[in-house]
Motif scaffolding. Structure first.
Motif, PDB file in Angstrom:
ATOM      1  N   HIS A   1      37.678  37.637  35.853  1.00 13.44           N
ATOM      2  CA  HIS A   1      39.045  37.558  36.379  1.00 13.44           C
ATOM      3  C   HIS A   1      39.242  38.318  37.692  1.00 13.44           C
ATOM      4  O   HIS A   1      40.304  38.229  38.288  1.00 13.44           O
ATOM      5  CB  HIS A   1      40.032  38.098  35.328  1.00 13.44           C
ATOM      6  CG  HIS A   1      39.891  39.574  35.120  1.00 13.44           C
ATOM      7  ND1 HIS A   1      38.875  40.116  34.363  1.00 13.44           N
ATOM      8  CD2 HIS A   1      40.610  40.605  35.595  1.00 13.44           C
ATOM      9  CE1 HIS A   1      38.995  41.440  34.375  1.00 13.44           C
ATOM     10  NE2 HIS A   1      40.034  41.764  35.112  1.00 13.44           N
ATOM     11  N   LEU A   2      38.229  39.058  38.133  1.00 11.51           N
ATOM     12  CA  LEU A   2      38.366  39.857  39.357  1.00 11.51           C
ATOM     13  C   LEU A   2      38.324  38.981  40.608  1.00 11.51           C
ATOM     14  O   LEU A   2      37.661  37.950  40.636  1.00 11.51           O
ATOM     15  CB  LEU A   2      37.237  40.889  39.449  1.00 11.51           C
ATOM     16  CG  LEU A   2      37.169  41.957  38.367  1.00 11.51           C
ATOM     17  CD1 LEU A   2      35.945  42.833  38.591  1.00 11.51           C
ATOM     18  CD2 LEU A   2      38.426  42.798  38.349  1.00 11.51           C
ATOM     19  N   LYS A   3      39.024  39.426  41.639  1.00  6.45           N
ATOM     20  CA  LYS A   3      38.979  38.773  42.946  1.00  6.45           C
ATOM     21  C   LYS A   3      38.063  39.601  43.857  1.00  6.45           C
ATOM     22  O   LYS A   3      37.999  40.824  43.735  1.00  6.45           O
ATOM     23  CB  LYS A   3      40.377  38.729  43.570  1.00  6.45           C
ATOM     24  CG  LYS A   3      41.388  37.959  42.749  1.00  6.45           C
ATOM     25  CD  LYS A   3      41.614  36.589  43.349  1.00  6.45           C
ATOM     26  CE  LYS A   3      42.709  35.826  42.672  1.00  6.45           C
ATOM     27  NZ  LYS A   3      42.285  35.095  41.514  1.00  6.45           N
ATOM     28  N   PRO A   4      37.346  38.945  44.781  1.00  9.69           N
ATOM     29  CA  PRO A   4      36.504  39.710  45.721  1.00  9.69           C
ATOM     30  C   PRO A   4      37.364  40.651  46.571  1.00  9.69           C
ATOM     31  O   PRO A   4      38.414  40.263  47.061  1.00  9.69           O
ATOM     32  CB  PRO A   4      35.879  38.626  46.598  1.00  9.69           C
ATOM     33  CG  PRO A   4      35.958  37.381  45.790  1.00  9.69           C
ATOM     34  CD  PRO A   4      37.201  37.512  44.954  1.00  9.69           C
TER      35      PRO A   4
ATOM     36  N   LEU B   1      33.332  48.061  38.730  1.00  9.22           N
ATOM     37  CA  LEU B   1      32.896  46.667  38.778  1.00  9.22           C
ATOM     38  C   LEU B   1      33.695  45.951  39.866  1.00  9.22           C
ATOM     39  O   LEU B   1      34.919  45.947  39.824  1.00  9.22           O
ATOM     40  CB  LEU B   1      33.150  46.004  37.418  1.00  9.22           C
ATOM     41  CG  LEU B   1      32.584  44.616  37.175  1.00  9.22           C
ATOM     42  CD1 LEU B   1      31.053  44.644  37.173  1.00  9.22           C
ATOM     43  CD2 LEU B   1      33.094  44.059  35.860  1.00  9.22           C
ATOM     44  N   ILE B   2      32.981  45.388  40.863  1.00  9.04           N
ATOM     45  CA  ILE B   2      33.667  44.702  41.968  1.00  9.04           C
ATOM     46  C   ILE B   2      32.954  43.409  42.321  1.00  9.04           C
ATOM     47  O   ILE B   2      31.795  43.195  41.940  1.00  9.04           O
ATOM     48  CB  ILE B   2      33.770  45.585  43.236  1.00  9.04           C
ATOM     49  CG1 ILE B   2      32.389  45.901  43.808  1.00  9.04           C
ATOM     50  CG2 ILE B   2      34.576  46.840  42.982  1.00  9.04           C
ATOM     51  CD1 ILE B   2      32.428  46.485  45.204  1.00  9.04           C
ATOM     52  N   LYS B   3      33.661  42.579  43.077  1.00  7.76           N
ATOM     53  CA  LYS B   3      33.078  41.364  43.629  1.00  7.76           C
ATOM     54  C   LYS B   3      33.094  41.460  45.149  1.00  7.76           C
ATOM     55  O   LYS B   3      34.044  41.974  45.731  1.00  7.76           O
ATOM     56  CB  LYS B   3      33.881  40.132  43.212  1.00  7.76           C
ATOM     57  CG  LYS B   3      33.648  39.672  41.794  1.00  7.76           C
ATOM     58  CD  LYS B   3      34.385  38.382  41.531  1.00  7.76           C
ATOM     59  CE  LYS B   3      34.131  37.856  40.150  1.00  7.76           C
ATOM     60  NZ  LYS B   3      34.913  36.631  39.889  1.00  7.76           N
TER      61      LYS B   3
ATOM     62  N   VAL C   1      23.124  44.882  40.790  1.00  6.68           N
ATOM     63  CA  VAL C   1      23.615  43.525  41.019  1.00  6.68           C
ATOM     64  C   VAL C   1      23.706  42.862  39.648  1.00  6.68           C
ATOM     65  O   VAL C   1      22.697  42.687  38.974  1.00  6.68           O
ATOM     66  CB  VAL C   1      22.671  42.712  41.937  1.00  6.68           C
ATOM     67  CG1 VAL C   1      23.166  41.283  42.078  1.00  6.68           C
ATOM     68  CG2 VAL C   1      22.545  43.374  43.293  1.00  6.68           C
ATOM     69  N   VAL C   2      24.925  42.540  39.221  1.00  6.47           N
ATOM     70  CA  VAL C   2      25.121  41.884  37.932  1.00  6.47           C
ATOM     71  C   VAL C   2      24.795  40.408  38.065  1.00  6.47           C
ATOM     72  O   VAL C   2      24.077  39.848  37.246  1.00  6.47           O
ATOM     73  CB  VAL C   2      26.580  42.072  37.428  1.00  6.47           C
ATOM     74  CG1 VAL C   2      26.801  41.307  36.130  1.00  6.47           C
ATOM     75  CG2 VAL C   2      26.894  43.543  37.247  1.00  6.47           C
ATOM     76  N   GLN C   3      25.311  39.780  39.144  1.00  5.17           N
ATOM     77  CA  GLN C   3      25.039  38.372  39.354  1.00  5.17           C
ATOM     78  C   GLN C   3      25.409  37.963  40.770  1.00  5.17           C
ATOM     79  O   GLN C   3      26.253  38.580  41.398  1.00  5.17           O
ATOM     80  CB  GLN C   3      25.763  37.541  38.293  1.00  5.17           C
ATOM     81  CG  GLN C   3      26.886  36.678  38.739  1.00  5.17           C
ATOM     82  CD  GLN C   3      27.609  36.005  37.589  1.00  5.17           C
ATOM     83  OE1 GLN C   3      28.657  36.468  37.210  1.00  5.17           O
ATOM     84  NE2 GLN C   3      27.089  34.935  37.042  1.00  5.17           N
TER      85      GLN C   3
ATOM     86  N   VAL D   1      28.502  40.108  42.281  1.00  2.55           N
ATOM     87  CA  VAL D   1      29.154  41.019  41.347  1.00  2.55           C
ATOM     88  C   VAL D   1      28.292  42.274  41.261  1.00  2.55           C
ATOM     89  O   VAL D   1      27.095  42.201  40.974  1.00  2.55           O
ATOM     90  CB  VAL D   1      29.313  40.383  39.945  1.00  2.55           C
ATOM     91  CG1 VAL D   1      29.997  41.353  38.998  1.00  2.55           C
ATOM     92  CG2 VAL D   1      30.093  39.078  40.033  1.00  2.55           C
ATOM     93  N   LEU D   2      28.926  43.428  41.534  1.00  2.00           N
ATOM     94  CA  LEU D   2      28.217  44.707  41.535  1.00  2.00           C
ATOM     95  C   LEU D   2      28.808  45.654  40.496  1.00  2.00           C
ATOM     96  O   LEU D   2      30.018  45.667  40.277  1.00  2.00           O
ATOM     97  CB  LEU D   2      28.321  45.367  42.908  1.00  2.00           C
ATOM     98  CG  LEU D   2      27.675  44.640  44.075  1.00  2.00           C
ATOM     99  CD1 LEU D   2      28.099  45.261  45.389  1.00  2.00           C
ATOM    100  CD2 LEU D   2      26.168  44.679  43.953  1.00  2.00           C
TER     101      LEU D   2
END
Length: 96
Positions: free
Chosen positions: A16-19, A45-47, A73-75, A82-83
């Motif tokens: 649901h996060l926005k960059p 957790l950020i994008k 790096v999550v993905q 996603v970090l």
């Protein structure tokens, strides 16, 4: 290093996060890495969005930011990275 179970959990948390950062023509620089590191300390957790005019490959950008900010790096999905980095002071996310 994150396990696959932890990555799966973080992906669902990040959905649901926005960059909050964009990497463009300038690429990755020290100022961007510092800002990402500060944001990770606050949020964990950020994008990050990689714009089309970025001259570097999105995987290179992800690697450079994660190394500079000492994050995981999550993905990398599409042009979004996603970090995750555990906060030292205000831990919010409890990994499985």
């Amino acid at each position: 290093m994150l396990t696959s179970k932890q990555k799966k959990f973080l992906k669902s948390e990040a959905h649901h996060l926005k960059p909050i950062f964009q990497v463009g023509k300038g690429g990755v620089n020290d100022n961007l890495i510092k800002q990402v590191d500060d944001a990770l300390e606050a949020r964990e957790l950020i994008k990050v969005s990689v714009l089309q005019n970025c001259e570097e490959d999105k995987y290179e950008v992800a690697e450079a930011i994660s190394e500079g900010a000492d994050a995981h790096v999550v993905q990398v999905i599409g042009s979004t990275i996603v970090l995750y980095k555990e906060s030292k002071n205000q831990k919010k996310i409890e990994l499985p």
